[in-house]
Design an enzyme around this catalytic site. Structure first.
Site, PDB file in Angstrom:
ATOM      1  N   ARG A 189       0.814  -1.228   0.000  1.00  0.00           N
ATOM      2  CA  ARG A 189       0.000   0.000   0.000  1.00  0.00           C
ATOM      3  C   ARG A 189       0.847   1.277   0.000  1.00  0.00           C
ATOM      4  NH1 ARG A 189      -2.269  -3.493  -1.327  1.00  0.00           N
ATOM      5  NH2 ARG A 189      -3.995  -4.599  -0.381  1.00  0.00           N
ATOM      6  N   SER A 238     -10.553  -0.662   3.629  1.00  0.00           N
ATOM      7  CA  SER A 238      -9.830  -0.946   4.879  1.00  0.00           C
ATOM      8  C   SER A 238      -9.252   0.332   5.458  1.00  0.00           C
ATOM      9  CB  SER A 238      -8.687  -1.930   4.614  1.00  0.00           C
ATOM     10  OG  SER A 238      -9.220  -3.150   4.198  1.00  0.00           O
ATOM     11  N   GLU A 308      -4.406   2.933   6.660  1.00  0.00           N
ATOM     12  CA  GLU A 308      -4.230   2.786   5.209  1.00  0.00           C
ATOM     13  C   GLU A 308      -4.865   3.997   4.520  1.00  0.00           C
ATOM     14  OE1 GLU A 308      -5.056  -1.092   3.553  1.00  0.00           O
ATOM     15  OE2 GLU A 308      -5.886  -0.192   1.726  1.00  0.00           O
TER      16      GLU A 308
HETATM   17  C1  LIG Z   1     -15.628  -0.227  -0.811  1.00  0.00           C
HETATM   18  C2  LIG Z   1     -14.140  -0.050  -0.934  1.00  0.00           C
HETATM   19  C3  LIG Z   1     -13.327  -1.152  -1.089  1.00  0.00           C
HETATM   20  C4  LIG Z   1     -11.942  -0.998  -1.205  1.00  0.00           C
HETATM   21  N1  LIG Z   1     -11.164  -2.104  -1.369  1.00  0.00           N
HETATM   22  C5  LIG Z   1      -9.830  -1.979  -1.544  1.00  0.00           C
HETATM   23  C6  LIG Z   1      -9.012  -3.127  -1.760  1.00  0.00           C
HETATM   24  O1  LIG Z   1      -9.476  -4.243  -1.809  1.00  0.00           O
HETATM   25  N2  LIG Z   1      -7.691  -2.945  -1.907  1.00  0.00           N
HETATM   26  C7  LIG Z   1      -7.118  -1.699  -1.878  1.00  0.00           C
HETATM   27  O2  LIG Z   1      -5.896  -1.591  -2.039  1.00  0.00           O
HETATM   28  N3  LIG Z   1      -7.871  -0.590  -1.662  1.00  0.00           N
HETATM   29  C8  LIG Z   1      -9.203  -0.711  -1.510  1.00  0.00           C
HETATM   30  N4  LIG Z   1      -9.980   0.406  -1.293  1.00  0.00           N
HETATM   31  C9  LIG Z   1      -9.334   1.736  -1.166  1.00  0.00           C
HETATM   32  C10 LIG Z   1      -9.201   2.494  -2.491  1.00  0.00           C
HETATM   33  O3  LIG Z   1     -10.229   2.138  -3.408  1.00  0.00           O
HETATM   34  C11 LIG Z   1      -7.840   2.275  -3.135  1.00  0.00           C
HETATM   35  O4  LIG Z   1      -6.787   2.708  -2.293  1.00  0.00           O
HETATM   36  C12 LIG Z   1      -7.729   3.016  -4.473  1.00  0.00           C
HETATM   37  O5  LIG Z   1      -6.542   2.654  -5.107  1.00  0.00           O
HETATM   38  C13 LIG Z   1      -7.768   4.527  -4.311  1.00  0.00           C
HETATM   39  O6  LIG Z   1      -8.006   5.075  -5.588  1.00  0.00           O
HETATM   40  P1  LIG Z   1      -8.659   6.530  -5.737  1.00  0.00           P
HETATM   41  O7  LIG Z   1      -8.653   6.884  -7.178  1.00  0.00           O
HETATM   42  O8  LIG Z   1      -9.968   6.558  -5.071  1.00  0.00           O
HETATM   43  O9  LIG Z   1      -7.588   7.387  -4.963  1.00  0.00           O
HETATM   44  P2  LIG Z   1      -7.858   8.581  -3.920  1.00  0.00           P
HETATM   45  O10 LIG Z   1      -8.544   8.050  -2.727  1.00  0.00           O
HETATM   46  O11 LIG Z   1      -8.474   9.722  -4.617  1.00  0.00           O
HETATM   47  O12 LIG Z   1      -6.354   8.921  -3.541  1.00  0.00           O
HETATM   48  C14 LIG Z   1      -5.582   8.011  -2.791  1.00  0.00           C
HETATM   49  C15 LIG Z   1      -4.141   8.552  -2.733  1.00  0.00           C
HETATM   50  O13 LIG Z   1      -3.603   8.550  -4.041  1.00  0.00           O
HETATM   51  C16 LIG Z   1      -3.186   9.862  -4.411  1.00  0.00           C
HETATM   52  N5  LIG Z   1      -3.455  10.022  -5.846  1.00  0.00           N
HETATM   53  C17 LIG Z   1      -4.654   9.907  -6.471  1.00  0.00           C
HETATM   54  N6  LIG Z   1      -4.486  10.100  -7.796  1.00  0.00           N
HETATM   55  C18 LIG Z   1      -3.181  10.353  -7.997  1.00  0.00           C
HETATM   56  C19 LIG Z   1      -2.384  10.666  -9.143  1.00  0.00           C
HETATM   57  N7  LIG Z   1      -2.907  10.738 -10.371  1.00  0.00           N
HETATM   58  N8  LIG Z   1      -1.069  10.873  -8.962  1.00  0.00           N
HETATM   59  C20 LIG Z   1      -0.502  10.799  -7.733  1.00  0.00           C
HETATM   60  N9  LIG Z   1      -1.185  10.523  -6.619  1.00  0.00           N
HETATM   61  C21 LIG Z   1      -2.508  10.296  -6.750  1.00  0.00           C
HETATM   62  C22 LIG Z   1      -4.018  10.789  -3.536  1.00  0.00           C
HETATM   63  O14 LIG Z   1      -3.404  12.070  -3.380  1.00  0.00           O
HETATM   64  C23 LIG Z   1      -4.075   9.982  -2.229  1.00  0.00           C
HETATM   65  O15 LIG Z   1      -2.872  10.150  -1.516  1.00  0.00           O
HETATM   66  C24 LIG Z   1     -11.362   0.290  -1.170  1.00  0.00           C
HETATM   67  C25 LIG Z   1     -12.194   1.413  -1.010  1.00  0.00           C
HETATM   68  C26 LIG Z   1     -13.571   1.250  -0.900  1.00  0.00           C
HETATM   69  C27 LIG Z   1     -14.441   2.457  -0.752  1.00  0.00           C
END
Ligand SMILES: Cc1cc2nc3c(=O)[nH]c(=O)nc-3n(C[C@H](O)[C@H](O)[C@H](O)COP(=O)(O)OP(=O)(O)OC[C@H]3O[C@@H](n4cnc5c(N)ncnc54)[C@H](O)[C@@H]3O)c2cc1C
Length: 326
Positions: A189, A238, A308
């Site tokens: 992560r 998580s 996380e």
């Molecule tokens: C129902 C649910 C289930 C989930 N299950 C999982 C799972 O199984 N495994 C898992 O790993 N995660 C899981 N997650 C968490 C999440 O979906 C992941 O971490 C996902 O990768 C985040 O993507 P996001 O686009 O929403 O990023 P955001 O939440 O918008 O950002 C997350 C981080 O990434 C950075 N970021 C975003 N875009 C960029 C970019 N273009 N360049 C640089 N930095 C950037 C942001 O600044 C922040 O620090 C879950 C979330 C939910 C709501």
């Protein structure tokens, strides 16, 4: 983990009207620029105060040009789907950049190149259609590719770093550089992106398999997830990373916190490592729950639970600003 008072240097930011009109005007010509945009609208937890500026560049060139225009003292927050973000009730005193208009997916014989704003679930579906295996888990993670890379997202024994070969990064001063995945020190992560940078696109090396078998694996993953997680309520997946050799959910449950509530936030009765917003939760409620669990688990087991979820507090904003200025 505390939401700390605003850093004095940071609060000394001049008000919008005193800033050079130029950069605000010039950036607004490159995409959609909103002022005082509530971040609760852009995070899956549905909490967070207003971003001073919320910017969605029209395309890749506009994203690059905007990084060149943005003054170094303005904190920058890359946002994907906001599915791993907990933003302070006081909001974000800087520019949130949303790359959702950069969402091309280019599938090749054995690889796929994806822009940062593409939904991971769409990437997984397109790879399945082309008979490419290795990113099935993405079908179930509700984020964009940029967020997935920043987080090294993963589940069901797969993670981004398994197949990632290179990442194209927009550096804080506006140059574009391609890094091999090996150069990014990717771990559980965590991806060590250059400070203040944005992921623009990434390439994954995949392997060939039957589309129907790939789809079947994706269906199974979706079913397992909906059977075990509170997907009908606002959450961020998580909340804590799993400590080595254990599960955060087990530790939280053992501490008696399943169903425990502070304000409008609650450790889910269905999955103890999920905090759900029961309707009117604030960021402060969620932070209080996180800290309470950390304290109790530490007291009972000596284990330190590490969040996380990315907590965007004022201290994080101040750090972001100083990284861009350095
Ligand atoms: C129902 C649910 C289930 C989930 N299950 C999982 C799972 O199984 N495994 C898992 O790993 N995660 C899981 N997650 C968490 C999440 O979906 C992941 O971490 C996902 O990768 C985040 O993507 P996001 O686009 O929403 O990023 P955001 O939440 O918008 O950002 C997350 C981080 O990434 C950075 N970021 C975003 N875009 C960029 C970019 N273009 N360049 C640089 N930095 C950037 C942001 O600044 C922040 O620090 C879950 C979330 C939910 C709501």
């Amino acid at each position: 983990m505390m939401l700390e008072p605003m850093n004095p240097a940071h609060s000394a930011l001049p008000p919008t009207t005193a800033l050079s009109e130029d950069w605000v005007g010039q950036i607004s010509a490159l995409g959609a620029l909103l002022e005082d945009e509530p971040m609760a609208r852009h995070t899956t937890l549905m909490v967070g105060g207003a971003a001073r500026w919320y910017f969605r560049p029209n395309n890749r060139d506009a994203a690059i040009a905007s990084m060149r225009l943005l003054p170094a003292h303005i904190p920058l927050l890359p946002l994907g789907r906001g599915s791993n973000m907990l933003i302070s009730d006081d909001g974000f005193d800087g520019l949130v950049i949303d790359l959702s208009e950069l969402n091309a997916i280019d599938v090749d014989a054995c690889s796929v190149t994806v822009e940062a704003g593409a939904r991971m679930s769409r990437v997984a579906r397109q790879c399945a259609e082309h008979g490419l295996s290795g990113c099935e888990f993405m079908a179930t993670v509700p984020g964009d590719m940029g967020g997935g890379i920043a987080m090294n997202a993963g589940c069901f024994a797969q993670q981004v770093s398994d197949t990632l070969s290179q990442v194209e990064v927009l550096l804080s001063h506006g140059d574009v550089q391609t890094f091999s995945a090996d150069a990014l020190n990717i771990s559980y992560r965590h991806t060590a992106l250059p400070a203040g940078s944005l992921v623009l696109s990434a390439t994954f090396d995949l392997h060939i398999d039957h589309p129907e078998q790939i789809r079947e694996r994706m269906r199974n993953m979706r079913m397992r997830r909906s059977a075990t997680q509170p997907l009908s309520q606002p959450n961020c997946g998580s909340v804590f990373k799993n400590p080595a050799g254990d599960h955060a959910a087990r530790l939280i449950e053992a501490a008696g916190l399943k169903g425990f509530t502070i304000g409008g936030a609650c450790f889910s009765k269905q999955h103890a490592n999920f905090i759900v917003n029961e309707g009117d939760a604030s960021c402060a409620d969620i932070v209080a729950l996180i800290e309470h669990a950390q304290h109790l688990v530490q007291q009972q087991t000596g284990i330190e639970l590490e969040p996380e979820v990315r907590v965007i507090s004022h201290s994080a904003q101040a750090m972001e600003a100083s990284q861009r200025e350095s």
